[in-house]
Scaffold this motif. Structure first.
Motif, mmCIF file in Angstrom:
data_model
loop_
_atom_site.group_PDB
_atom_site.id
_atom_site.type_symbol
_atom_site.label_atom_id
_atom_site.label_comp_id
_atom_site.label_asym_id
_atom_site.label_seq_id
_atom_site.Cartn_x
_atom_site.Cartn_y
_atom_site.Cartn_z
ATOM 1 N N ALA A 139 0.859 -1.042 0.227
ATOM 2 C CA ALA A 139 0.032 0.040 -0.022
ATOM 3 C C ALA A 139 0.837 1.297 -0.039
ATOM 4 O O ALA A 139 0.648 2.350 -0.677
ATOM 5 N N ALA A 140 1.983 1.411 0.667
ATOM 6 C CA ALA A 140 2.872 2.355 0.782
ATOM 7 C C ALA A 140 3.372 2.596 -0.523
ATOM 8 O O ALA A 140 3.715 3.791 -0.983
ATOM 9 N N LEU A 143 0.798 4.379 -2.883
ATOM 10 C CA LEU A 143 0.613 5.752 -2.370
ATOM 11 C C LEU A 143 1.912 6.651 -2.887
ATOM 12 O O LEU A 143 1.565 7.612 -3.444
ATOM 13 N N LEU A 212 -9.271 6.622 -0.011
ATOM 14 C CA LEU A 212 -8.671 5.824 1.131
ATOM 15 C C LEU A 212 -9.584 5.487 2.303
ATOM 16 O O LEU A 212 -10.398 6.406 2.525
ATOM 17 N N SER A 217 -3.244 5.869 5.848
ATOM 18 C CA SER A 217 -3.100 5.810 4.711
ATOM 19 C C SER A 217 -3.200 7.176 4.126
ATOM 20 O O SER A 217 -2.455 7.559 3.395
ATOM 21 N N TYR A 221 -0.191 9.454 2.458
ATOM 22 C CA TYR A 221 -0.279 10.126 1.299
ATOM 23 C C TYR A 221 -0.108 11.501 1.413
ATOM 24 O O TYR A 221 0.748 12.058 0.756
#
Length: 284
Positions: A139-140, A143, A212, A217, A221
């Motif tokens: 996920a990181a 983003l 999101l 998250s 971001y």
């Protein structure tokens, strides 16, 4: 409009911190990944050329490095890792072999974020250090990729508005006489079309991140976007949109004044003609 092509190059690594620092510095400063990625993207897109509508010849590009470490001896927590290896992490994020000053190290490590005690993300303007599992870091990474795509989007709009405003200024420099004012209607319509398009697309860019579902998250971001420069370019675009709106109003006012003058002149001419016919009839 614009589109983004993302090319991801993965280089597996295994070794100690000193080796990673040397490799990181070489990858960041000495290897031209951007040129290779651009060539690769053009080769792939050439196969889909028939599906592209008015493709740009010149591309904007951004490269970003993510140093993803899955395992470290002893399985330290995020706080332990920062305490024991913070200086080395800062060097990796900056792509530097030389030791950094205390102030620079603190500035880099301030841009860190963790969700669990066992994960860590340190975000820089051109590189990031991630300490997490493969699935946890996914996920990181997405983003960070999205933040860079938004940077490209606002850079594109900034260049587009710069060109359009330069054209308007050049038109205004030719003078504001009667004919020049009459031509302003066309330039004003074009400028207003660009203004509306960019305004709509920037709103879409702002709303896109609302997908999101968790606050972490969103925070990640926001941190990534701030580090790569998205807010700075967004502010530039906003300022130029404001300038475009003011110029549009000025040009419309100038055109309306010219049109009103022409209409008044036509009325006067008609009255003169009627008077000529009237007095001409009396003399007969």
């Amino acid at each position: 409009d614009y589109g983004v092509v993302s090319v991801v190059l993965e280089l597996p690594f295994s070794g100690d911190w000193d080796t990673l620092i040397r490799l990181g510095s070489r990858w960041v400063w000495d290897v031209d990944f951007e040129r290779y990625a651009s060539r690769l993207a053009r080769e792939k897109l050439s196969r889909a050329a028939s599906a592209l509508v008015k493709p740009y010849e010149n591309w904007l590009s951004e490269d970003y490095f993510i140093f993803h470490v899955c395992q470290i001896a002893g399985n330290p927590s995020a706080s332990e890792l920062v305490a024991s290896r913070g200086e080395r992490i800062a060097q990796i994020v900056r792509g530097e072999i030389a030791q950094l000053s205390e102030g620079e190290r603190q500035e880099i490590l301030q841009s860190r974020i963790s969700y669990y005690p066992s994960d860590l993300a340190v975000i820089g303007w051109n590189a990031a250090f991630l300490y997490d599992s493969e699935s946890g870091a996914e996920a990181a990474i997405q983003l960070l990729e999205y933040a860079n795509s938004q940077l490209l989007e606002f850079r594109h709009y900034d260049e587009l508005l710069t060109r359009e405003l330069a054209g308007v200024y050049a038109s205004l420099d030719k003078g504001t006489g009667m004919l020049a004012r009459w031509r302003m209607a066309r330039d004003a319509r074009k400028l207003h079309t660009v203004f509306l398009d960019v305004t709509e697309l920037t709103e879409h860019a702002d709303n896109a991140i609302k997908f999101l579902s968790d606050m972490f998250s969103a925070r990640l971001y926001k941190l990534a976007a701030a580090k790569v420069g998205v807010p700075d370019y967004k502010d530039l675009v906003t300022q130029k949109l404001r300038t475009a709106e003011e110029l549009y109003r000025f040009m419309v006012d100038q055109f309306n004044q010219s049109r009103a003058f022409v209409l008044e002149l036509m009325v006067v001419i008609i009255l003169i003609i009627e008077l000529l016919f009237l007095f001409g009839g009396k003399s007969i």
